[in-house]
Write a protein that holds these residues in place. Structure first.
Motif, PDB file in Angstrom:
ATOM      1  N   SER A 168     -26.568  65.296   5.408  1.00  0.00           N
ATOM      2  CA  SER A 168     -27.591  66.441   5.836  1.00  0.00           C
ATOM      3  C   SER A 168     -27.093  66.930   7.039  1.00  0.00           C
ATOM      4  N   THR A 169     -25.959  66.371   7.909  1.00  0.00           N
ATOM      5  CA  THR A 169     -25.587  66.894   8.976  1.00  0.00           C
ATOM      6  C   THR A 169     -24.568  68.164   8.676  1.00  0.00           C
ATOM      7  N   THR A 170     -23.755  67.905   7.703  1.00  0.00           N
ATOM      8  CA  THR A 170     -22.661  69.024   7.582  1.00  0.00           C
ATOM      9  C   THR A 170     -23.309  69.727   6.186  1.00  0.00           C
ATOM     10  N   PHE A 171     -24.072  69.577   5.629  1.00  0.00           N
ATOM     11  CA  PHE A 171     -24.418  70.126   4.538  1.00  0.00           C
ATOM     12  C   PHE A 171     -23.279  69.815   3.375  1.00  0.00           C
ATOM     13  N   GLY A 172     -23.150  68.482   3.199  1.00  0.00           N
ATOM     14  CA  GLY A 172     -21.942  68.033   2.299  1.00  0.00           C
ATOM     15  C   GLY A 172     -22.634  66.942   1.294  1.00  0.00           C
ATOM     16  N   ASP A 173     -21.795  66.843   0.016  1.00  0.00           N
ATOM     17  CA  ASP A 173     -22.322  65.967  -0.774  1.00  0.00           C
ATOM     18  C   ASP A 173     -21.229  65.321  -1.452  1.00  0.00           C
ATOM     19  N   THR A 174     -20.831  64.095  -1.555  1.00  0.00           N
ATOM     20  CA  THR A 174     -19.518  63.496  -2.239  1.00  0.00           C
ATOM     21  C   THR A 174     -19.982  62.770  -3.489  1.00  0.00           C
ATOM     22  N   GLU A 175     -19.200  62.897  -4.530  1.00  0.00           N
ATOM     23  CA  GLU A 175     -19.704  62.468  -5.771  1.00  0.00           C
ATOM     24  C   GLU A 175     -18.645  61.992  -6.573  1.00  0.00           C
ATOM     25  N   ASP A 176     -18.766  61.306  -7.647  1.00  0.00           N
ATOM     26  CA  ASP A 176     -17.524  60.781  -8.423  1.00  0.00           C
ATOM     27  C   ASP A 176     -17.985  60.631  -9.933  1.00  0.00           C
ATOM     28  N   TYR A 177     -16.969  60.403 -10.669  1.00  0.00           N
ATOM     29  CA  TYR A 177     -17.175  60.380 -12.096  1.00  0.00           C
ATOM     30  C   TYR A 177     -16.039  59.636 -13.017  1.00  0.00           C
ATOM     31  N   VAL A 178     -16.303  58.968 -13.761  1.00  0.00           N
ATOM     32  CA  VAL A 178     -15.324  58.500 -14.696  1.00  0.00           C
ATOM     33  C   VAL A 178     -15.434  58.987 -16.281  1.00  0.00           C
ATOM     34  N   GLN A 179     -14.277  59.770 -16.488  1.00  0.00           N
ATOM     35  CA  GLN A 179     -14.207  60.566 -17.639  1.00  0.00           C
ATOM     36  C   GLN A 179     -13.950  59.788 -18.801  1.00  0.00           C
ATOM     37  N   PRO A 180     -15.110  59.576 -19.846  1.00  0.00           N
ATOM     38  CA  PRO A 180     -14.332  58.738 -20.969  1.00  0.00           C
ATOM     39  C   PRO A 180     -13.163  59.189 -21.662  1.00  0.00           C
TER      40      PRO A 180
END
Lengths: 220, 124
Positions: free
Chosen positions: A166-178
């Motif tokens: 919420s400080t930078t207005f960022g989000d880190t996410e991940d995903y394993v593609q089947p």
């Protein structure tokens, strides 16, 4: 088994400075370690990421495009040495709104795990990294990415949120593609400018795709 | 939520620690906010936050800070600084604080003492 996220940590600092550190405890040897960073670009200078043994992370991609004053970057360590480690975002001059997210992954190729990359910017309520290039060709490919927005982005299906900053207005996410297919990460936010990055990594237990021989080449 | 109120103190080059304090179970982030309105140009304030077992801290975050700033989102002068740490995740599940965990904040200055009128260490 594929690639699994075993732990992560995150730090963000609102005020201006040059160093932001975050720790992971008990990192397993041979792990893949992925990091995302961001900072306000006002003032110029350079950015690097290193651990407490002064081993530099490998930069994957970065962008400061998108119409707002922020830089976003992805980094990784392959076949990491492990231990109780501190990871540092180091800026050559002080910057505001700094953030770093680190994730430890098990089950990745140790030799050359990085596969594809993607980078995108624009204005949208559904920011996307754009499709990875090359497209994932192995079942179980792991995809890691970060989006920075003029508004606060959130992770979007099918990805899992790692941390929202919420400080930078960022989000880190991940995903394993089947299954192998063209793919890019997406986020959601109130419509506005964004910059989004993604990178894909190969699982260690991948099997090469089998192709049937043409009839005229089959053994009889 | 667990809150540790930090009273007025003088940050020096020798680190000053607040805590360790007991942490309510089931929390997932930690934020240290300090009033930095007395800082002058050239001074640097370091902030360190830690959580877990004090004998072997589970996680930590640390940052330097060089004075009040204008927030890019609001355009307003900000006289406080904050450092936030997420506790991390195991797989897709947030790591929530466990019974017996502690939190603490450590602060020190570079280039002269800094009077800190107060602050808070908040776990939520």
């Amino acid at each position: 088994m594929g690639i699994t996220r075993t732990q992560s940590n995150h730090a963000d600092a609102a005020g201006s400075g040059t160093t932001l550190n975050v720790s992971l405890s008990g990192v397993a040897s041979t792990s893949l370690v992925c990091l995302s960073t961001s900072y306000d670009i006002g003032g110029g200078g350079t950015e690097s990421v290193q651990d407490d043994l002064t081993v530099a992370a490998t930069g994957i991609n970065s962008t400061s495009a998108g119409g707002f004053s922020q830089n976003t970057a992805l980094w990784y360590y392959k076949n990491y040495g492990g231990g109780n480690r501190t990871f540092s975002q180091v800026l050559s001059v002080a910057h505001l709104n700094r953030g770093i997210t680190v994730a430890e992954l098990a089950g990745a190729v140790t030799g050359a795990p990085l596969d594809g990359t993607a980078s995108n910017n624009g204005t949208s309520a559904s920011p996307t990294s754009g499709n990875l290039s090359p497209a994932p060709s192995i079942a179980g490919t792991y995809v890691f990415g970060r989006c920075e927005g003029a508004n606060q982005p959130s992770s979007a299906s099918p990805a899992s949120d790692i941390f929202q900053d919420s400080t930078t207005f960022g989000d880190t996410e991940d995903y394993v593609q089947p299954t192998p297919a063209a793919f890019g990460l997406t986020w959601s936010m109130s419509s506005g400018s964004f910059q989004a990055l993604a990178a894909s990594f190969k699982p260690a237990d991948a099997r090469p795709q089998r192709h049937a021989l043409p009839h005229n080449q089959r053994r009889t | 939520m667990t809150t540790v109120n930090i009273p007025q103190f003088s940050a020096q080059d020798t680190p000053r620690t607040f805590g360790p304090a007991s942490l309510t179970a089931g929390l997932s982030s930690l934020t240290l906010t300090l009033d930095v309105s007395t800082m002058v140009s050239g001074q640097v304030l370091w902030m360190l936050i830690q959580f877990g077992d004090p004998n072997n801290w589970t996680g930590s975050a640390e940052a330097d800070f060089d004075g009040p700033y204008v927030d890019k989102h609001t355009g307003q002068l900000v006289n406080t600084n904050s450092l936030t740490m997420g506790f991390g995740t195991r797989g897709d599940q947030p790591v929530l604080s466990e019974v017996g965990w502690r939190i603490q904040a450590t602060v020190w200055s570079v280039n002269g003492p800094i009077t800190i009128p107060g602050g808070q260490l908040v776990a939520s």
